[in-house]
Design a protein around this motif. Structure first.
Motif, PDB file in Angstrom:
ATOM      1  N   THR A 120       0.844  -1.198   0.000  1.00 44.97           N
ATOM      2  CA  THR A 120       0.000   0.000   0.000  1.00 44.97           C
ATOM      3  C   THR A 120       0.874   1.241   0.000  1.00 44.97           C
ATOM      4  OG1 THR A 120      -1.616  -1.215   1.317  1.00 44.97           O
ATOM      5  CG2 THR A 120      -1.827   1.184   1.275  1.00 44.97           C
ATOM      6  N   PRO A 121       0.655   2.146  -0.964  1.00 45.34           N
ATOM      7  CA  PRO A 121       1.464   3.369  -0.976  1.00 45.34           C
ATOM      8  C   PRO A 121       0.951   4.395   0.029  1.00 45.34           C
ATOM      9  CG  PRO A 121      -0.057   3.406  -2.804  1.00 45.34           C
ATOM     10  CD  PRO A 121      -0.241   2.079  -2.114  1.00 45.34           C
ATOM     11  N   GLU A 122       1.880   5.114   0.608  1.00 47.04           N
ATOM     12  CA  GLU A 122       1.559   6.287   1.425  1.00 47.04           C
ATOM     13  C   GLU A 122       2.176   7.477   0.708  1.00 47.04           C
ATOM     14  OE1 GLU A 122       2.553   8.361   5.756  1.00 47.04           O
ATOM     15  OE2 GLU A 122       3.383   6.386   5.300  1.00 47.04           O
ATOM     16  N   TRP A 123       1.328   8.356   0.198  1.00 52.28           N
ATOM     17  CA  TRP A 123       1.798   9.526  -0.545  1.00 52.28           C
ATOM     18  C   TRP A 123       2.131  10.649   0.419  1.00 52.28           C
ATOM     19  CZ3 TRP A 123       3.235   8.983  -5.369  1.00 52.28           C
ATOM     20  CH2 TRP A 123       2.713   7.916  -6.106  1.00 52.28           C
ATOM     21  N   LEU A 124       3.278  11.286   0.190  1.00 51.11           N
ATOM     22  CA  LEU A 124       3.786  12.319   1.084  1.00 51.11           C
ATOM     23  C   LEU A 124       3.913  13.637   0.324  1.00 51.11           C
ATOM     24  CD1 LEU A 124       6.420   9.937   2.650  1.00 51.11           C
ATOM     25  CD2 LEU A 124       4.254  10.627   3.695  1.00 51.11           C
ATOM     26  N   GLU A 125       4.815  14.498   0.774  1.00 57.10           N
ATOM     27  CA  GLU A 125       4.961  15.828   0.193  1.00 57.10           C
ATOM     28  C   GLU A 125       5.549  15.767  -1.211  1.00 57.10           C
ATOM     29  OE1 GLU A 125       8.948  15.011   2.167  1.00 57.10           O
ATOM     30  OE2 GLU A 125       6.858  14.549   2.624  1.00 57.10           O
ATOM     31  N   ALA A 126       5.298  16.824  -1.961  1.00 54.00           N
ATOM     32  CA  ALA A 126       5.884  16.951  -3.296  1.00 54.00           C
ATOM     33  C   ALA A 126       7.389  17.160  -3.196  1.00 54.00           C
ATOM     34  CB  ALA A 126       5.248  18.127  -4.032  1.00 54.00           C
ATOM     35  N   VAL A 127       8.106  16.721  -4.213  1.00 56.54           N
ATOM     36  CA  VAL A 127       9.526  17.058  -4.345  1.00 56.54           C
ATOM     37  C   VAL A 127       9.552  18.534  -4.722  1.00 56.54           C
ATOM     38  CG1 VAL A 127      11.637  16.628  -5.656  1.00 56.54           C
ATOM     39  CG2 VAL A 127      10.087  14.721  -5.110  1.00 56.54           C
ATOM     40  N   SER A 128      10.210  19.350  -3.919  1.00 53.38           N
ATOM     41  CA  SER A 128      10.181  20.798  -4.165  1.00 53.38           C
ATOM     42  C   SER A 128      10.900  21.133  -5.469  1.00 53.38           C
ATOM     43  CB  SER A 128      10.829  21.559  -3.008  1.00 53.38           C
ATOM     44  OG  SER A 128      12.236  21.384  -3.037  1.00 53.38           O
ATOM     45  N   ASP A 129      10.496  22.237  -6.072  1.00 46.27           N
ATOM     46  CA  ASP A 129      11.179  22.706  -7.277  1.00 46.27           C
ATOM     47  C   ASP A 129      12.651  22.951  -6.985  1.00 46.27           C
ATOM     48  OD1 ASP A 129       8.856  22.561  -8.772  1.00 46.27           O
ATOM     49  OD2 ASP A 129       8.389  24.694  -8.577  1.00 46.27           O
ATOM     50  N   GLU A 130      12.960  23.461  -5.795  1.00 44.68           N
ATOM     51  CA  GLU A 130      14.348  23.715  -5.422  1.00 44.68           C
ATOM     52  C   GLU A 130      15.166  22.414  -5.401  1.00 44.68           C
ATOM     53  OE1 GLU A 130      16.057  26.684  -2.267  1.00 44.68           O
ATOM     54  OE2 GLU A 130      15.541  24.802  -1.236  1.00 44.68           O
ATOM     55  N   GLU A 131      14.618  21.373  -4.753  1.00 44.58           N
ATOM     56  CA  GLU A 131      15.292  20.069  -4.717  1.00 44.58           C
ATOM     57  C   GLU A 131      15.490  19.528  -6.137  1.00 44.58           C
ATOM     58  OE1 GLU A 131      13.890  17.175  -1.254  1.00 44.58           O
ATOM     59  OE2 GLU A 131      12.171  18.271  -2.095  1.00 44.58           O
ATOM     60  N   TYR A 132      14.420  19.563  -6.904  1.00 45.83           N
ATOM     61  CA  TYR A 132      14.441  18.989  -8.253  1.00 45.83           C
ATOM     62  C   TYR A 132      15.389  19.767  -9.176  1.00 45.83           C
ATOM     63  CZ  TYR A 132      12.851  17.287 -12.744  1.00 45.83           C
ATOM     64  OH  TYR A 132      12.806  16.744 -14.003  1.00 45.83           O
ATOM     65  N   ASN A 133      15.294  21.075  -9.144  1.00 45.82           N
ATOM     66  CA  ASN A 133      16.117  21.899 -10.055  1.00 45.82           C
ATOM     67  C   ASN A 133      17.604  21.855  -9.718  1.00 45.82           C
ATOM     68  OD1 ASN A 133      13.977  22.664 -11.686  1.00 45.82           O
ATOM     69  ND2 ASN A 133      13.465  24.404 -10.363  1.00 45.82           N
ATOM     70  N   SER A 134      17.959  21.358  -8.535  1.00 48.80           N
ATOM     71  CA  SER A 134      19.369  21.251  -8.162  1.00 48.80           C
ATOM     72  C   SER A 134      20.031  20.011  -8.758  1.00 48.80           C
ATOM     73  CB  SER A 134      19.525  21.252  -6.638  1.00 48.80           C
ATOM     74  OG  SER A 134      19.075  20.022  -6.110  1.00 48.80           O
ATOM     75  N   LEU A 135      19.235  19.109  -9.337  1.00 47.54           N
ATOM     76  CA  LEU A 135      19.789  17.861  -9.893  1.00 47.54           C
ATOM     77  C   LEU A 135      20.443  18.119 -11.241  1.00 47.54           C
ATOM     78  CD1 LEU A 135      16.810  15.482  -9.069  1.00 47.54           C
ATOM     79  CD2 LEU A 135      18.930  15.803  -7.781  1.00 47.54           C
ATOM     80  N   ASN A 136      21.561  17.465 -11.455  1.00 44.94           N
ATOM     81  CA  ASN A 136      22.292  17.610 -12.732  1.00 44.94           C
ATOM     82  C   ASN A 136      22.424  16.267 -13.409  1.00 44.94           C
ATOM     83  OD1 ASN A 136      22.765  20.396 -12.473  1.00 44.94           O
ATOM     84  ND2 ASN A 136      24.461  19.987 -11.085  1.00 44.94           N
TER      85      ASN A 136
END
Length: 136
Positions: A120-136
């Protein structure tokens, strides 16, 4: 440079319909094609595809697991407290029971994977734009 759109849309499995049923757990547009969803089988198998920049929220699988088989494009997978992993076709990810994680497309590429899921999945917070945009 290709953004892999045609590779994903014309992949081994149909891309499926716009993933409106789970849209509240995603940032951006995704597509879902249920391949196996039977009451007497204890896993579901789905082809999930993401437009560039799309990703699901942080989530946990309880009393189960998730296996991702990357079939097209480029994407990300990250477990809480660990660096994100860049994914390419042929990569396999095993997420154990209770592990907080997310997955989705890179900023510039479509992305698809087969998700084999139990529990059973437990959905949590969104991945923030800041976290996501820091990925290279």
């Amino acid at each position: 440079m290709s953004n892999n759109e045609e590779d994903v849309k014309k992949g081994l499995f149909e891309i499926g319909a716009l993933n409106t049923a789970f849209q509240k757990y995603f940032t951006g547009k995704s597509y879902h094609n249920s391949l196996v969803k039977e009451n007497d089988v204890n896993v579901t198998v789905s082809n999930v595809s993401f437009e560039p920049g799309s990703r699901n929220h942080w989530h946990i699988h309880h009393n189960g697991y998730q296996i991702l088989l990357v079939t097209g494009g480029e994407g990300w997978y990250q477990e809480a407290g660990k660096p994100a992993q860049k994914l390419h076709p042929g990569d396999v990810i095993v997420t154990r029971d209770g592990v907080k994680h997310w997955h989705g497309a890179t900023k510039d590429s479509w992305f698809s994977h087969i998700a084999i899921t139990a529990g059973t999945p437990e959905w949590l917070e969104a991945v923030s734009d800041e976290e996501y945009n820091s990925l290279n």
